[in-house]
Design an enzyme around this catalytic site. Structure first.
Site, PDB file in Angstrom:
ATOM      1  N   LYS A  13      38.125  34.664  47.991  1.00 41.53           N
ATOM      2  CA  LYS A  13      39.014  33.973  47.051  1.00 41.53           C
ATOM      3  C   LYS A  13      40.460  34.411  47.248  1.00 41.53           C
ATOM      4  O   LYS A  13      41.373  33.593  47.345  1.00 41.53           O
ATOM      5  CB  LYS A  13      38.597  34.266  45.592  1.00 41.53           C
ATOM      6  CG  LYS A  13      37.164  33.894  45.259  1.00 41.53           C
ATOM      7  CD  LYS A  13      36.813  34.225  43.820  1.00 41.53           C
ATOM      8  CE  LYS A  13      36.778  35.699  43.474  1.00 41.53           C
ATOM      9  NZ  LYS A  13      35.679  36.467  44.111  1.00 41.53           N
ATOM     10  N   ARG A  86      35.529  33.543  34.455  1.00 47.08           N
ATOM     11  CA  ARG A  86      34.361  34.297  34.908  1.00 47.08           C
ATOM     12  C   ARG A  86      33.221  34.211  33.925  1.00 47.08           C
ATOM     13  O   ARG A  86      32.164  34.770  34.173  1.00 47.08           O
ATOM     14  CB  ARG A  86      34.765  35.765  35.042  1.00 47.08           C
ATOM     15  CG  ARG A  86      34.963  36.178  36.470  1.00 47.08           C
ATOM     16  CD  ARG A  86      35.408  37.618  36.428  1.00 47.08           C
ATOM     17  NE  ARG A  86      35.024  38.313  37.596  1.00 47.08           N
ATOM     18  CZ  ARG A  86      35.806  38.450  38.664  1.00 47.08           C
ATOM     19  NH1 ARG A  86      36.981  37.879  38.714  1.00 47.08           N
ATOM     20  NH2 ARG A  86      35.385  39.143  39.683  1.00 47.08           N
ATOM     21  N   ARG A 125      36.056  46.793  53.285  1.00 48.78           N
ATOM     22  CA  ARG A 125      37.405  46.333  52.908  1.00 48.78           C
ATOM     23  C   ARG A 125      38.348  47.509  52.643  1.00 48.78           C
ATOM     24  O   ARG A 125      37.966  48.522  52.083  1.00 48.78           O
ATOM     25  CB  ARG A 125      37.304  45.475  51.647  1.00 48.78           C
ATOM     26  CG  ARG A 125      38.651  45.058  51.104  1.00 48.78           C
ATOM     27  CD  ARG A 125      38.544  43.964  50.122  1.00 48.78           C
ATOM     28  NE  ARG A 125      37.846  44.355  48.913  1.00 48.78           N
ATOM     29  CZ  ARG A 125      37.740  43.557  47.859  1.00 48.78           C
ATOM     30  NH1 ARG A 125      38.257  42.350  47.894  1.00 48.78           N
ATOM     31  NH2 ARG A 125      37.110  43.958  46.786  1.00 48.78           N
ATOM     32  N   ARG A 157      39.299  50.155  47.196  1.00 45.36           N
ATOM     33  CA  ARG A 157      39.241  49.808  45.773  1.00 45.36           C
ATOM     34  C   ARG A 157      38.118  50.595  45.098  1.00 45.36           C
ATOM     35  O   ARG A 157      37.026  50.699  45.653  1.00 45.36           O
ATOM     36  CB  ARG A 157      38.978  48.304  45.630  1.00 45.36           C
ATOM     37  CG  ARG A 157      40.201  47.536  45.166  1.00 45.36           C
ATOM     38  CD  ARG A 157      40.019  46.045  45.215  1.00 45.36           C
ATOM     39  NE  ARG A 157      38.967  45.527  44.361  1.00 45.36           N
ATOM     40  CZ  ARG A 157      38.759  44.230  44.134  1.00 45.36           C
ATOM     41  NH1 ARG A 157      39.556  43.339  44.702  1.00 45.36           N
ATOM     42  NH2 ARG A 157      37.783  43.816  43.368  1.00 45.36           N
TER      43      ARG A 157
HETATM   44  P1  AP5 Z   1      38.694  38.731  49.575  1.00 43.64           P
HETATM   45  O1  AP5 Z   1      39.590  37.602  49.915  1.00 43.64           O
HETATM   46  O2  AP5 Z   1      39.293  39.966  49.023  1.00 43.64           O
HETATM   47  O3  AP5 Z   1      37.518  38.246  48.594  1.00 43.64           O
HETATM   48  P2  AP5 Z   1      37.550  38.015  47.035  1.00 43.64           P
HETATM   49  O4  AP5 Z   1      36.637  36.863  46.789  1.00 43.64           O
HETATM   50  O5  AP5 Z   1      38.929  37.931  46.521  1.00 43.64           O
HETATM   51  O6  AP5 Z   1      36.814  39.355  46.570  1.00 43.64           O
HETATM   52  P3  AP5 Z   1      37.130  40.309  45.333  1.00 43.64           P
HETATM   53  O7  AP5 Z   1      36.367  41.591  45.606  1.00 43.64           O
HETATM   54  O8  AP5 Z   1      38.582  40.426  45.063  1.00 43.64           O
HETATM   55  O9  AP5 Z   1      36.436  39.526  44.185  1.00 43.64           O
HETATM   56  P4  AP5 Z   1      35.986  40.039  42.831  1.00 43.64           P
HETATM   57  O10 AP5 Z   1      35.772  38.750  42.155  1.00 43.64           O
HETATM   58  O11 AP5 Z   1      34.838  40.974  42.873  1.00 43.64           O
HETATM   59  O12 AP5 Z   1      37.201  40.949  42.334  1.00 43.64           O
HETATM   60  P5  AP5 Z   1      38.475  40.651  41.429  1.00 43.64           P
HETATM   61  O13 AP5 Z   1      39.599  41.400  41.977  1.00 43.64           O
HETATM   62  O14 AP5 Z   1      38.614  39.208  41.181  1.00 43.64           O
HETATM   63  O15 AP5 Z   1      37.848  39.069  50.885  1.00 43.64           O
HETATM   64  C1  AP5 Z   1      36.948  40.185  50.913  1.00 43.64           C
HETATM   65  C2  AP5 Z   1      37.008  40.865  52.301  1.00 43.64           C
HETATM   66  O16 AP5 Z   1      36.550  39.950  53.288  1.00 43.64           O
HETATM   67  C3  AP5 Z   1      38.415  41.274  52.731  1.00 43.64           C
HETATM   68  O17 AP5 Z   1      38.327  42.466  53.466  1.00 43.64           O
HETATM   69  C4  AP5 Z   1      38.883  40.101  53.626  1.00 43.64           C
HETATM   70  O18 AP5 Z   1      39.823  40.480  54.598  1.00 43.64           O
HETATM   71  C5  AP5 Z   1      37.568  39.672  54.244  1.00 43.64           C
HETATM   72  N1  AP5 Z   1      37.500  38.232  54.521  1.00 43.64           N
HETATM   73  C6  AP5 Z   1      37.990  37.221  53.740  1.00 43.64           C
HETATM   74  N2  AP5 Z   1      37.693  36.019  54.277  1.00 43.64           N
HETATM   75  C7  AP5 Z   1      36.990  36.279  55.427  1.00 43.64           C
HETATM   76  C8  AP5 Z   1      36.376  35.451  56.409  1.00 43.64           C
HETATM   77  N3  AP5 Z   1      36.428  34.095  56.327  1.00 43.64           N
HETATM   78  N4  AP5 Z   1      35.729  36.044  57.429  1.00 43.64           N
HETATM   79  C9  AP5 Z   1      35.645  37.400  57.517  1.00 43.64           C
HETATM   80  N5  AP5 Z   1      36.207  38.252  56.614  1.00 43.64           N
HETATM   81  C10 AP5 Z   1      36.864  37.695  55.565  1.00 43.64           C
HETATM   82  O19 AP5 Z   1      38.034  41.334  40.050  1.00 43.64           O
HETATM   83  C11 AP5 Z   1      37.864  42.735  39.977  1.00 43.64           C
HETATM   84  C12 AP5 Z   1      37.407  43.137  38.586  1.00 43.64           C
HETATM   85  O20 AP5 Z   1      38.412  42.795  37.606  1.00 43.64           O
HETATM   86  C13 AP5 Z   1      36.129  42.439  38.077  1.00 43.64           C
HETATM   87  O21 AP5 Z   1      34.961  43.076  38.547  1.00 43.64           O
HETATM   88  C14 AP5 Z   1      36.318  42.588  36.572  1.00 43.64           C
HETATM   89  O22 AP5 Z   1      36.025  43.892  36.166  1.00 43.64           O
HETATM   90  C15 AP5 Z   1      37.814  42.370  36.388  1.00 43.64           C
HETATM   91  N6  AP5 Z   1      38.143  40.958  36.166  1.00 43.64           N
HETATM   92  C16 AP5 Z   1      38.802  40.122  37.035  1.00 43.64           C
HETATM   93  N7  AP5 Z   1      38.902  38.888  36.520  1.00 43.64           N
HETATM   94  C17 AP5 Z   1      38.303  38.945  35.304  1.00 43.64           C
HETATM   95  C18 AP5 Z   1      38.063  37.975  34.301  1.00 43.64           C
HETATM   96  N8  AP5 Z   1      38.443  36.697  34.466  1.00 43.64           N
HETATM   97  N9  AP5 Z   1      37.425  38.362  33.166  1.00 43.64           N
HETATM   98  C19 AP5 Z   1      37.025  39.641  32.993  1.00 43.64           C
HETATM   99  N10 AP5 Z   1      37.213  40.615  33.906  1.00 43.64           N
HETATM  100  C20 AP5 Z   1      37.839  40.261  35.066  1.00 43.64           C
HETATM  101 MG    MG Z   2      40.111  39.126  45.188  1.00 38.99          MG
END
Ligand code: AP5
Ligand code: MG
Length: 211
Positions: A13, A86, A125, A157
């Site tokens: 994402k 979410r 990552r 992270r």
């Molecule tokens: P990346 O692009 O970072 O993937 P992502 O989907 O953004 O993964 P996240 O880990 O950020 O998602 P998440 O939903 O768990 O965490 P978030 O920060 O939103 O890609 C991942 C890896 O793959 C990278 O190394 C990248 O380089 C690689 N990659 C990408 N595309 C590729 C491809 N095509 N081929 C190969 N490699 C590739 O949330 C974190 C925390 O915040 C949550 O757990 C929660 O506690 C809180 N939070 C966030 N939003 C909310 C909400 N709305 N409500 C409540 N709590 C929330």
């Molecule tokens: Mg992300």
């Protein structure tokens, strides 16, 4: 027209939303990044948030929406929401918030990726903290060499440990998959294949946005 970008942890994402921001001029709002910035500010709220998100749980819907409102109302650009909504309650709150601000959701796109591939990506990552404090993710668009050249510090992270990754998936299945069903029923839903090179995923996203 605003867009919701959905997908499991590690689906890509953030990677794709950053590209859409630089190529199409959207405002990219990652709720994970917004929360991590609050933690980095050292505020009391940030300390409360860290206790929840470092373990892989979700912060409360009310807290999330109240933090997000300020970010959303500060921009006139079309927004890509990354990692929000979410829960189904957040999806309903988003509808209300957008209507109040005179905005409209155009698409809710899922980046689909098999869980084992996502786990593999998250387990390797890395992040880069630049001297000014900005955090960039190491990946195809910002490499390890870019980080080193700019004097950055590499770190992982806190929620990317094997135990926390497993827990994030459990939370995703239980609380966030229903959001996908929610958007399927609205006609806004589209899916792209995340199990491909980043550029290919990006092109598929562009094609969906043109429809
Ligand atoms: P990346 O692009 O970072 O993937 P992502 O989907 O953004 O993964 P996240 O880990 O950020 O998602 P998440 O939903 O768990 O965490 P978030 O920060 O939103 O890609 C991942 C890896 O793959 C990278 O190394 C990248 O380089 C690689 N990659 C990408 N595309 C590729 C491809 N095509 N081929 C190969 N490699 C590739 O949330 C974190 C925390 O915040 C949550 O757990 C929660 O506690 C809180 N939070 C966030 N939003 C909310 C909400 N709305 N409500 C409540 N709590 C929330
Ligand atoms: Mg992300």
């Amino acid at each position: 027209m605003d867009i919701v970008l959905m997908g499991a942890p590690g689906a890509g994402k953030g990677t794709q939303a950053s590209r859409l921001e630089s190529v199409l001029g959207f405002k990219h709002i990652s709720t994970g990044d917004v929360l991590r910035a609050e933690i980095a500010s050292g505020s009391e709220l940030g300390q409360q948030i860290a206790q929840v998100i470092d373990g892989g749980d979700l912060i409360s819907d009310e807290m999330m929406v109240s933090i997000l409102k300020n970010v959303v109302s500060g921009t006139d650009k079309s927004i890509i929401f990354d990692g929000f909504p979410r829960t189904v309650a957040q999806a309903e709150m988003l509808n209300k918030m957008l209507t109040q601000l005179g905005r409209k959701l155009g698409k809710a796109i899922e980046i689909a990726l098999p869980e084992e591939e996502a786990v593999k990506r998250l387990s390797s990552r890395k992040q880069c903290k630049l001297p000014g404090g900005e955090v960039k993710q190491i990946g195809p668009d910002f490499t390890l060499a870019d980080c080193q050249a700019q004097g950055g510090k590499i770190f992982t992270r806190p929620d990317d440990t094997p135990e926390h990754i497993r827990h994030r998936f459990a939370v995703y299945h239980q609380q966030t998959e229903p959001v996908i069903r929610f958007y399927r029923s609205t006609g806004l839903y589209a899916e792209v294949n995340g199990n491909a090179e980043p550029q290919q995923v990006f092109e598929e996203l562009l094609a969906v946005l043109k429809k």
